[in-house]
Motif scaffolding. Structure first.
Motif, PDB file in Angstrom:
ATOM      1  N   GLN A 112      26.326 -24.324 -10.226  1.00  0.00           N
ATOM      2  CA  GLN A 112      27.506 -25.061 -10.669  1.00  0.00           C
ATOM      3  C   GLN A 112      27.215 -25.825 -11.956  1.00  0.00           C
ATOM      4  N   LEU A 113      26.050 -26.445 -12.028  1.00  0.00           N
ATOM      5  CA  LEU A 113      25.684 -27.207 -13.222  1.00  0.00           C
ATOM      6  C   LEU A 113      25.546 -26.279 -14.431  1.00  0.00           C
ATOM      7  N   ALA A 114      24.978 -25.101 -14.232  1.00  0.00           N
ATOM      8  CA  ALA A 114      24.879 -24.137 -15.327  1.00  0.00           C
ATOM      9  C   ALA A 114      26.272 -23.760 -15.831  1.00  0.00           C
ATOM     10  N   ALA A 115      27.219 -23.635 -14.905  1.00  0.00           N
ATOM     11  CA  ALA A 115      28.598 -23.322 -15.299  1.00  0.00           C
ATOM     12  C   ALA A 115      29.203 -24.470 -16.104  1.00  0.00           C
ATOM     13  N   VAL A 116      28.905 -25.707 -15.719  1.00  0.00           N
ATOM     14  CA  VAL A 116      29.402 -26.874 -16.459  1.00  0.00           C
ATOM     15  C   VAL A 116      28.823 -26.878 -17.878  1.00  0.00           C
ATOM     16  N   VAL A 117      27.545 -26.590 -18.003  1.00  0.00           N
ATOM     17  CA  VAL A 117      26.910 -26.556 -19.325  1.00  0.00           C
ATOM     18  C   VAL A 117      27.581 -25.485 -20.189  1.00  0.00           C
ATOM     19  N   ARG A 118      27.830 -24.317 -19.599  1.00  0.00           N
ATOM     20  CA  ARG A 118      28.520 -23.263 -20.350  1.00  0.00           C
ATOM     21  C   ARG A 118      29.900 -23.719 -20.795  1.00  0.00           C
ATOM     22  N   MET A 119      30.610 -24.402 -19.891  1.00  0.00           N
ATOM     23  CA  MET A 119      31.948 -24.892 -20.232  1.00  0.00           C
ATOM     24  C   MET A 119      31.886 -25.868 -21.404  1.00  0.00           C
ATOM     25  N   VAL A 120      30.896 -26.736 -21.390  1.00  0.00           N
ATOM     26  CA  VAL A 120      30.735 -27.700 -22.485  1.00  0.00           C
ATOM     27  C   VAL A 120      30.435 -26.959 -23.783  1.00  0.00           C
ATOM     28  N   ASP A 121      29.501 -26.022 -23.713  1.00  0.00           N
ATOM     29  CA  ASP A 121      29.116 -25.267 -24.907  1.00  0.00           C
ATOM     30  C   ASP A 121      30.272 -24.450 -25.481  1.00  0.00           C
ATOM     31  N   GLU A 122      31.142 -23.984 -24.599  1.00  0.00           N
ATOM     32  CA  GLU A 122      32.249 -23.137 -25.030  1.00  0.00           C
ATOM     33  C   GLU A 122      33.536 -23.922 -25.280  1.00  0.00           C
ATOM     34  N   GLY A 123      33.459 -25.243 -25.149  1.00  0.00           N
ATOM     35  CA  GLY A 123      34.636 -26.072 -25.386  1.00  0.00           C
ATOM     36  C   GLY A 123      35.672 -25.958 -24.285  1.00  0.00           C
ATOM     37  N   GLY A 124      35.213 -25.968 -23.041  1.00  0.00           N
ATOM     38  CA  GLY A 124      36.103 -25.825 -21.890  1.00  0.00           C
ATOM     39  C   GLY A 124      37.076 -26.981 -21.742  1.00  0.00           C
ATOM     40  N   ASP A 125      38.061 -26.768 -20.896  1.00  0.00           N
ATOM     41  CA  ASP A 125      39.090 -27.764 -20.619  1.00  0.00           C
ATOM     42  C   ASP A 125      38.477 -29.015 -19.987  1.00  0.00           C
ATOM     43  N   CYS A 126      38.876 -30.163 -20.475  1.00  0.00           N
ATOM     44  CA  CYS A 126      38.328 -31.444 -20.022  1.00  0.00           C
ATOM     45  C   CYS A 126      38.514 -31.640 -18.515  1.00  0.00           C
ATOM     46  N   ALA A 127      39.707 -31.390 -18.021  1.00  0.00           N
ATOM     47  CA  ALA A 127      39.981 -31.594 -16.594  1.00  0.00           C
ATOM     48  C   ALA A 127      39.116 -30.673 -15.738  1.00  0.00           C
ATOM     49  N   ASP A 128      38.973 -29.415 -16.161  1.00  0.00           N
ATOM     50  CA  ASP A 128      38.125 -28.479 -15.422  1.00  0.00           C
ATOM     51  C   ASP A 128      36.670 -28.922 -15.435  1.00  0.00           C
ATOM     52  N   LEU A 129      36.212 -29.425 -16.582  1.00  0.00           N
ATOM     53  CA  LEU A 129      34.837 -29.929 -16.691  1.00  0.00           C
ATOM     54  C   LEU A 129      34.586 -31.074 -15.726  1.00  0.00           C
ATOM     55  N   VAL A 130      35.510 -32.013 -15.698  1.00  0.00           N
ATOM     56  CA  VAL A 130      35.345 -33.177 -14.826  1.00  0.00           C
ATOM     57  C   VAL A 130      35.336 -32.745 -13.360  1.00  0.00           C
ATOM     58  N   MET A 131      36.218 -31.822 -13.003  1.00  0.00           N
ATOM     59  CA  MET A 131      36.269 -31.350 -11.609  1.00  0.00           C
ATOM     60  C   MET A 131      34.971 -30.650 -11.222  1.00  0.00           C
ATOM     61  N   VAL A 170      29.415 -30.801  -8.616  1.00  0.00           N
ATOM     62  CA  VAL A 170      27.948 -30.798  -8.714  1.00  0.00           C
ATOM     63  C   VAL A 170      27.390 -32.109  -8.164  1.00  0.00           C
ATOM     64  N   SER A 171      28.001 -33.209  -8.560  1.00  0.00           N
ATOM     65  CA  SER A 171      27.543 -34.525  -8.110  1.00  0.00           C
ATOM     66  C   SER A 171      27.617 -34.641  -6.585  1.00  0.00           C
ATOM     67  N   LYS A 172      28.711 -34.198  -6.016  1.00  0.00           N
ATOM     68  CA  LYS A 172      28.873 -34.262  -4.555  1.00  0.00           C
ATOM     69  C   LYS A 172      27.854 -33.374  -3.852  1.00  0.00           C
ATOM     70  N   ALA A 173      27.599 -32.195  -4.415  1.00  0.00           N
ATOM     71  CA  ALA A 173      26.616 -31.293  -3.812  1.00  0.00           C
ATOM     72  C   ALA A 173      25.222 -31.916  -3.819  1.00  0.00           C
ATOM     73  N   LEU A 174      24.874 -32.566  -4.921  1.00  0.00           N
ATOM     74  CA  LEU A 174      23.570 -33.236  -4.995  1.00  0.00           C
ATOM     75  C   LEU A 174      23.487 -34.397  -4.012  1.00  0.00           C
ATOM     76  N   ASP A 175      24.575 -35.161  -3.902  1.00  0.00           N
ATOM     77  CA  ASP A 175      24.596 -36.266  -2.941  1.00  0.00           C
ATOM     78  C   ASP A 175      24.413 -35.747  -1.519  1.00  0.00           C
ATOM     79  N   ARG A 176      25.124 -34.683  -1.182  1.00  0.00           N
ATOM     80  CA  ARG A 176      25.010 -34.131   0.171  1.00  0.00           C
ATOM     81  C   ARG A 176      23.592 -33.638   0.442  1.00  0.00           C
ATOM     82  N   ALA A 177      22.958 -33.033  -0.550  1.00  0.00           N
ATOM     83  CA  ALA A 177      21.577 -32.583  -0.377  1.00  0.00           C
ATOM     84  C   ALA A 177      20.656 -33.778  -0.142  1.00  0.00           C
TER      85      ALA A 177
END
Length: 86
Positions: A21-40, A45-52
């Motif tokens: 998921q984090l790799a996908a976020v990095v790609r989105m940032v690099d490719e200028g992805g939609d802000c709302a999609d990035l935040v979601m 990713v944050s929730k998954a790390l917390d659960r782990a």
């Protein structure tokens, strides 16, 4: 203290999914992805790390509280670890 291998396998799988998921976020940032999609996605990713992290601590707490071989559980240490995730 050695954590339960079956439980840690589940945690490892969860962390690998979060890594993807984090790799996908990095790609989105690099490719200028939609802000709302990035935040979601970043939130996911944050929730998954917390659960782990919670799963690791819960496993440690369970083991410490049931393991008479190592003496009494270090409750303060477990509490500090738990609170570090909040």
């Amino acid at each position: 203290m050695e954590l339960d291998k079956d439980e840690m396998k589940k945690v490892s799988n969860r962390l690998k999914r979060a890594q993807g998921q984090l790799a996908a976020v990095v790609r989105m940032v690099d490719e200028g992805g939609d802000c709302a999609d990035l935040v979601m996605q970043l939130s996911a990713v944050s929730k998954a790390l917390d659960r782990a992290g919670f799963a690791i601590i819960a496993s440690g707490m369970k083991q410490c509280l049931t393991d008479d071989e190592n003496g009494p559980a270090d409750v303060q240490k477990l509490e500090k670890l738990f609170l570090s995730l909040t």
